[in-house]
Design an enzyme around this catalytic site. Structure first.
Site, mmCIF file in Angstrom:
data_model
loop_
_atom_site.group_PDB
_atom_site.id
_atom_site.type_symbol
_atom_site.label_atom_id
_atom_site.label_comp_id
_atom_site.label_asym_id
_atom_site.label_seq_id
_atom_site.Cartn_x
_atom_site.Cartn_y
_atom_site.Cartn_z
ATOM 1 N N HIS A 1 0.595 -1.461 0.302
ATOM 2 C CA HIS A 1 -0.007 0.315 -0.090
ATOM 3 C C HIS A 1 0.582 1.378 0.193
ATOM 4 O O HIS A 1 2.024 1.191 0.493
ATOM 5 C CB HIS A 1 -1.042 0.321 1.159
ATOM 6 C CG HIS A 1 -2.468 1.356 1.252
ATOM 7 N ND1 HIS A 1 -1.295 2.256 1.837
ATOM 8 C CD2 HIS A 1 -3.169 1.726 0.795
ATOM 9 C CE1 HIS A 1 -2.440 3.340 1.370
ATOM 10 N NE2 HIS A 1 -3.982 2.374 0.954
ATOM 11 N N GLU B 1 -3.862 2.065 -7.368
ATOM 12 C CA GLU B 1 -4.428 3.452 -6.441
ATOM 13 C C GLU B 1 -3.055 4.673 -7.028
ATOM 14 O O GLU B 1 -2.067 4.046 -6.004
ATOM 15 C CB GLU B 1 -3.995 3.054 -4.827
ATOM 16 C CG GLU B 1 -4.554 1.990 -4.976
ATOM 17 C CD GLU B 1 -5.500 1.625 -3.702
ATOM 18 O OE1 GLU B 1 -6.194 1.768 -2.830
ATOM 19 O OE2 GLU B 1 -3.951 2.026 -2.343
ATOM 20 N N GLY C 1 -6.617 9.955 0.221
ATOM 21 C CA GLY C 1 -6.745 10.403 1.280
ATOM 22 C C GLY C 1 -7.336 11.759 1.398
ATOM 23 O O GLY C 1 -7.422 12.120 0.338
#
Ligand code: PGA
Length: 262
Positions: A99, A171, A177
């Site tokens: 991630h 991503e 965010g």
């Protein structure tokens, strides 16, 4: 938009105690039981390690439960790490690797992700591999090179017959965010096509059937558009899915859209 299976998942990051997780899952299961049948939709959540066991027990196979990370070694002097057999024992359905926040805050590299991918497959854990370019890569128009490199390194030495167990999450770092930008759907489509081309190059026809999902500021207002036009097999949601009712309505809206366009 024809796909074998629709993946809709949420990474909880460092959020929710065990009791909060239990409340969330109970509520989510209740809401989903009152909506359309999940059919071939695969819903998953990725809680912190501490809540996996409780969430897995409640989920009862209806929802996949994942882990947010793991070490590649079977055991050893790696204080603070979690090994593949530990996850295997919990019966996790997938393990998220690479991630953006692991890469950014914990210096996780593509070569480390590769070790983890190989190890996950060895232990029959399903790797959900996250790739995505930085803001700078995008500005200099090298996003395809960056993501291609991430894929080629992370997937090195994956035996061809094992690629069927992999899921890729695209991503872009700059979209993840609350203070970030939202990716436009043309960019998502361009990148998902590129990812599929790299996967086909690596694994032949089998590469073309590896699911590619999108994450980065997915929310109730952009989810359907991304699903319809982004060329992806599903959505990977952060903040917008951390309340059960919001995730349940997003799932139900996506199922409707997938059915109507099947
Ligand atoms: P976000 O997070 O939806 O809150 O932007 C996405 C992710 O990190 O997977």
């Amino acid at each position: 938009m024809s796909r074998q299976c629709l993946f809709l998942g949420s990474n909880w990051k460092m959020n929710k105690t065990v009791s909060e997780a239990v409340t969330y899952i109970s509520e989510l299961l209740d809401l989903l039981s009152r909506g359309p049948d999940l059919g071939s939709t695969r819903v998953f959540v990725i809680p912190p390690f501490t809540a996996i066991q409780a969430v897995k027990a409640l989920a009862g196979g209806k929802i996949w439960v994942g882990a947010q990370n793991m070490h590649w070694a079977e055991s050893g002097a790696y204080t603070g790490e979690i090994s593949p057999p530990m996850l295997q024992e919990l019966g996790v359905d997938l393990v998220e690797l690479g991630h953006a926040e692991r890469r950014q805050h914990f210096n996780e590299t593509d070569t480390a992700v590769n070790l983890k991918v190989i190890s996950a497959l060895h232990y029959n854990l399903r790797p959900l591999i996250c790739v995505g370019e930085s803001q700078e890569d995008k500005e200099y128009v090298v996003e395809k090179e960056t993501v291609g490199r991430q894929l080629r390194i992370s997937l090195r030495d994956v035996p061809p017959g094992r690629s069927g167990n992999i899921i890729i999450a695209y991503e872009p770092f700059w979209a993840i965010g609350h203070d970030r930008m939202t990716a436009d759907v043309d960019h998502i489509r361009m990148m998902s096509q590129h990812i599929r081309a790299v996967l086909e190059d690596l694994f032949g026809n089998a590469g073309g059937s590896i699911p590619v999902i999108y994450g980065g500021d997915v929310n109730g207002s952009n989810a359907l558009r991304i699903l319809i036009d982004g060329g992806v097999d599903g959505l990977f949601v952060g903040r917008a899915a951390w309340e059960a009712p919001a995730f349940a309505s997003l799932i139900q809206a996506c199922i409707e859209v997938a059915r109507n366009s099947a």
